[in-house]
Design a protein around this motif. Structure first.
Motif, PDB file in Angstrom:
ATOM      1  N   ASP A  31       0.445  -1.276  -0.122  1.00 66.33           N
ATOM      2  CA  ASP A  31      -0.286  -0.365   0.326  1.00 66.33           C
ATOM      3  C   ASP A  31       0.623   1.090   0.567  1.00 66.33           C
ATOM      4  N   VAL A  32       1.869   1.237   0.898  1.00 62.39           N
ATOM      5  CA  VAL A  32       2.991   2.161   1.163  1.00 62.39           C
ATOM      6  C   VAL A  32       3.670   3.114  -0.790  1.00 62.39           C
ATOM      7  N   ILE A  33       3.622   1.728  -1.278  1.00 66.28           N
ATOM      8  CA  ILE A  33       4.491   1.530  -2.767  1.00 66.28           C
ATOM      9  C   ILE A  33       3.334   2.092  -3.539  1.00 66.28           C
ATOM     10  N   ALA A  34       2.042   0.891  -3.378  1.00 68.85           N
ATOM     11  CA  ALA A  34       1.642   1.588  -4.034  1.00 68.85           C
ATOM     12  C   ALA A  34       1.175   3.600  -4.018  1.00 68.85           C
ATOM     13  N   ARG A  35       1.161   3.656  -2.644  1.00 67.73           N
ATOM     14  CA  ARG A  35       0.900   5.694  -3.002  1.00 67.73           C
ATOM     15  C   ARG A  35       2.110   6.164  -3.679  1.00 67.73           C
ATOM     16  N   GLU A  36       3.473   5.521  -3.755  1.00 64.21           N
ATOM     17  CA  GLU A  36       4.724   5.936  -3.786  1.00 64.21           C
ATOM     18  C   GLU A  36       4.433   6.093  -5.218  1.00 64.21           C
ATOM     19  N   VAL A  37       3.933   5.151  -6.005  1.00 64.91           N
ATOM     20  CA  VAL A  37       3.868   5.486  -7.716  1.00 64.91           C
ATOM     21  C   VAL A  37       3.096   6.328  -8.087  1.00 64.91           C
ATOM     22  N   VAL A  38       2.363   6.747  -7.809  1.00 60.34           N
ATOM     23  CA  VAL A  38       1.168   7.780  -7.700  1.00 60.34           C
ATOM     24  C   VAL A  38       1.360   9.211  -7.268  1.00 60.34           C
ATOM     25  N   GLU A  39       2.400   9.105  -6.714  1.00 54.22           N
ATOM     26  CA  GLU A  39       2.990  11.333  -5.815  1.00 54.22           C
ATOM     27  C   GLU A  39       2.446  11.902  -7.101  1.00 54.22           C
ATOM     28  N   PRO A  40       2.342  12.844  -6.739  1.00 54.85           N
ATOM     29  CA  PRO A  40       2.505  13.738  -7.625  1.00 54.85           C
ATOM     30  C   PRO A  40       3.653  14.246  -8.621  1.00 54.85           C
ATOM     31  N   GLY A  41       3.092  14.649  -9.851  1.00 57.27           N
ATOM     32  CA  GLY A  41       4.402  14.323 -10.804  1.00 57.27           C
ATOM     33  C   GLY A  41       5.080  13.076 -11.715  1.00 57.27           C
ATOM     34  N   SER A  42       4.187  12.342 -10.854  1.00 55.11           N
ATOM     35  CA  SER A  42       4.841  10.391 -11.162  1.00 55.11           C
ATOM     36  C   SER A  42       4.219  10.340 -12.210  1.00 55.11           C
ATOM     37  N   PRO A  43       5.418  10.037 -13.942  1.00 54.00           N
ATOM     38  CA  PRO A  43       4.238   9.249 -14.844  1.00 54.00           C
ATOM     39  C   PRO A  43       3.461   8.180 -14.943  1.00 54.00           C
ATOM     40  N   PHE A  52      -8.304   8.037 -16.608  1.00 53.66           N
ATOM     41  CA  PHE A  52      -9.433   7.755 -15.894  1.00 53.66           C
ATOM     42  C   PHE A  52     -10.282   9.868 -16.084  1.00 53.66           C
ATOM     43  N   GLY A  53      -9.297  10.654 -16.750  1.00 53.76           N
ATOM     44  CA  GLY A  53      -9.598  12.244 -16.581  1.00 53.76           C
ATOM     45  C   GLY A  53      -9.024  12.850 -15.473  1.00 53.76           C
ATOM     46  N   SER A  54      -8.743  14.315 -15.523  1.00 51.50           N
ATOM     47  CA  SER A  54      -7.880  14.896 -14.945  1.00 51.50           C
ATOM     48  C   SER A  54      -9.036  15.336 -13.799  1.00 51.50           C
ATOM     49  N   ASP A  55     -10.000  15.003 -13.244  1.00 51.64           N
ATOM     50  CA  ASP A  55     -10.841  15.499 -12.608  1.00 51.64           C
ATOM     51  C   ASP A  55     -10.723  14.420 -11.594  1.00 51.64           C
ATOM     52  N   ILE A  56      -9.793  13.479 -11.815  1.00 47.88           N
ATOM     53  CA  ILE A  56      -9.044  12.424 -10.368  1.00 47.88           C
ATOM     54  C   ILE A  56      -8.362  13.462  -9.606  1.00 47.88           C
ATOM     55  N   LEU A  57      -7.900  14.429 -10.274  1.00 45.00           N
ATOM     56  CA  LEU A  57      -6.326  14.694  -9.299  1.00 45.00           C
ATOM     57  C   LEU A  57      -7.079  16.056  -8.670  1.00 45.00           C
ATOM     58  N   LEU A  58      -6.669  16.489  -7.629  1.00 43.73           N
ATOM     59  CA  LEU A  58      -7.077  17.653  -6.304  1.00 43.73           C
ATOM     60  C   LEU A  58      -6.193  18.873  -7.321  1.00 43.73           C
ATOM     61  N   ALA A  59      -6.418  19.704  -6.662  1.00 43.76           N
ATOM     62  CA  ALA A  59      -5.538  20.877  -6.698  1.00 43.76           C
ATOM     63  C   ALA A  59      -4.191  21.385  -6.836  1.00 43.76           C
ATOM     64  N   ASP A  60      -3.435  20.108  -5.548  1.00 47.11           N
ATOM     65  CA  ASP A  60      -2.113  20.132  -5.639  1.00 47.11           C
ATOM     66  C   ASP A  60      -1.620  19.275  -6.493  1.00 47.11           C
ATOM     67  N   GLY A  61      -2.736  18.443  -7.480  1.00 51.33           N
ATOM     68  CA  GLY A  61      -2.180  17.580  -8.245  1.00 51.33           C
ATOM     69  C   GLY A  61      -1.834  15.952  -7.777  1.00 51.33           C
ATOM     70  N   SER A  62      -2.566  15.989  -6.237  1.00 48.62           N
ATOM     71  CA  SER A  62      -2.179  14.882  -6.028  1.00 48.62           C
ATOM     72  C   SER A  62      -3.512  13.597  -6.323  1.00 48.62           C
ATOM     73  N   ASN A  64      -6.418  11.901  -6.225  1.00 51.59           N
ATOM     74  CA  ASN A  64      -8.072  12.197  -4.984  1.00 51.59           C
ATOM     75  C   ASN A  64      -8.588  10.420  -4.892  1.00 51.59           C
ATOM     76  N   ARG A  65      -8.418  10.571  -3.772  1.00 53.60           N
ATOM     77  CA  ARG A  65      -8.290   8.700  -4.101  1.00 53.60           C
ATOM     78  C   ARG A  65      -9.841   8.257  -3.439  1.00 53.60           C
ATOM     79  N   LYS A  66     -10.842   9.253  -3.044  1.00 47.72           N
ATOM     80  CA  LYS A  66     -12.176   8.996  -3.231  1.00 47.72           C
ATOM     81  C   LYS A  66     -13.246   8.633  -4.918  1.00 47.72           C
ATOM     82  N   LYS A  67     -12.674  10.201  -5.036  1.00 50.90           N
ATOM     83  CA  LYS A  67     -12.977   9.504  -6.830  1.00 50.90           C
ATOM     84  C   LYS A  67     -12.869   8.992  -7.168  1.00 50.90           C
ATOM     85  N   LEU A  68     -11.724   8.368  -7.017  1.00 48.67           N
ATOM     86  CA  LEU A  68     -11.033   7.561  -7.988  1.00 48.67           C
ATOM     87  C   LEU A  68     -12.206   5.754  -7.237  1.00 48.67           C
TER      88      LEU A  68
END
Length: 198
Positions: A31-43, A52-62, A64-68
């Motif tokens: 789970d920790v690794i799963a969070r690391e691979v989707v850090e803001p700015g990661s490929p 899934f569309g850019s609306d799954i991102l929060l304003a800070d670029g991270s 949005n787990r709830k939406k996804l």
């Protein structure tokens, strides 16, 4: 020894992982690794947003787990699409960390906490699989309480996983976590002793 630690959602994997760590076992947490691979700015996050569309991102670029989560838990096709983007980089990083810990702690079992171990067909990565078990009814109740879910939401999440009884049947080691913490700890102590671990 590489041990895959799994169970069902809300069966108490984190509790068991902590107990094993206190015994001296190094832990790799998928789970920790799963969070690391989707850090803001990661490929990887870029590819997820593309799919899934850019609306799954929060304003800070991270992410949005709830939406996804709402998208992928409601539709198995969407969930599979997400898994195909996330699983390869997560597995690669897991293998890297496991190898490193095996070199650092040659006399300890490396515990790898993988929630969807069986669902992802990862058994071959490990020498043994330990399943944290509670009966399905208790699992459902714990999940609803822990995450504040409705019956329907809890069912959706449980349906996304193999039934806990099936996991129990396939396990090399079963830790029954339906009782007290002391009872769970006794099972961990017994596992440690029977495995001849220092």
């Amino acid at each position: 020894m590489k041990i895959g630690l799994t169970g069902g959602i809300a069966t108490g994997k984190s509790t068991v992982a902590s107990m094993l760590q206190r015994k001296g076992a190094p832990l790799v947490d998928a789970d920790v690794i799963a969070r690391e691979v989707v850090e803001p700015g990661s490929p990887v996050l870029g590819r997820v947003a593309e799919r899934f569309g850019s609306d799954i991102l929060l304003a800070d670029g991270s992410l949005n787990r709830k939406k996804l989560g709402a998208i992928v838990f409601a539709d198995p096709t969407q969930r599979k699409a997400l898994e195909s983007l996330l699983h390869p980089p997560i597995r690669a990083l897991m293998k890297e960390r496991m190898a490193l810990l095996e070199r650092q702690y040659p006399d300890k079992p490396v515990i790898v906490d993988v929630p969807l171990l069986y669902e992802s067909g990862l058994e071959a990565m490990f020498d043994a699989v330990m399943v944290v078990y509670v009966p399905a009814e208790l699992q459902r109740e714990r999940l609803k309480q822990r995450d504040g879910l409705t019956e329907e939401q809890a069912e959706q999440r449980l349906a996304a996983q193999l039934p806990i009884e099936e996991k129990r049947r396939r396990a090399d080691f079963v830790i029954d976590n339906a009782g007290t913490l002391e009872e769970t700890q006794r099972q961990i102590d017994l596992f440690w002793k029977e495995s001849g671990l220092p």
